[in-house]
Motif scaffolding. Structure first.
Motif: not given
Length: 209
Positions: A186, A192-194
């Motif tokens: 992130r 956010g996300q991976e």
């Protein structure tokens, strides 16, 4: 004794001198300073984060791109592109990953066109990857806001592992390990996300023997 110049003329000369001074400082010296610092400290990023393979430029890690099969008839503008099963596929793009035309479709959640596009993409992705339509991740169905994002979700990358391994005759474990290697965390550790950079992942895939 010479007669002093009129106030209006003196004012114009002063403005002209300031223009020349500021042009030199802001138009020449400052850009050169910033360019010099960026080239020394952030050379790769300053030059577009270019990705090379065997010495050839193959893209930028900042911009997504399509991985399609060659067109059967290159002169036919109506021929739809067909994704190449040997590559990890990016998410959809409203501008076909055109770097000079960044943007989204601007279709709203109540749009029938958007709903049809999502359903069509879900069916196509499920058939292409050999998975249940219900398991297709959202980023395989919807474009990014810029239409240029090179990242896909970890879930979408893993969905494609079996297909890529089969088409390239590689062990599934080898391809899955590549996905793990190119999974980015992130932003700042919590935003956010991976995600997985498809451009970098496919470059590494191409280098597999």
């Amino acid at each position: 004794m010479s007669k002093p110049l009129p106030t209006t003329v003196r004012t114009h000369f002063t403005a002209l001198r300031m223009l020349l001074v500021l042009t030199v400082i802001l138009g020449i010296a400052y850009p050169l300073l910033v360019t010099g610092i960026s080239q020394v400290a952030f050379s790769d990023k300053a030059n577009g984060s270019i990705v090379k393979s065997d010495g050839n430029q193959v893209g930028s890690s900042l911009l997504g791109q399509n991985y399609n099969l060659p067109k059967k008839n290159p002169d036919d503008p109506k021929e739809e592109p067909v994704p190449d099963p040997k590559w990890f596929q990016p998410r959809p793009s409203a501008n076909n990953y055109a770097g000079d035309n960044s943007g989204a479709s601007n279709l709203g959640p109540n749009s029938d066109d958007l709903l049809k596009a999502v359903n069509d993409r879900r069916a196509a992705a499920a058939e292409f990857d050999g998975v249940d339509p219900a398991s297709v991740p959202a980023d395989a169905l919807e474009a990014s806001g810029s239409g240029l994002d090179p990242h896909i979700s970890v879930a979408y990358a893993k969905e494609q592992v079996n297909r890529v391994a089969r088409e390239r005759k590689l062990p599934v474990e080898t391809v899955a390990k590549l996905v793990d290697t190119y999974t980015e965390g992130r932003s700042l550790g919590f935003l956010g996300q991976e995600g997985v950079n498809v451009v970098l992942l496919n470059k590494a895939l191409a280098e597999q023997k």
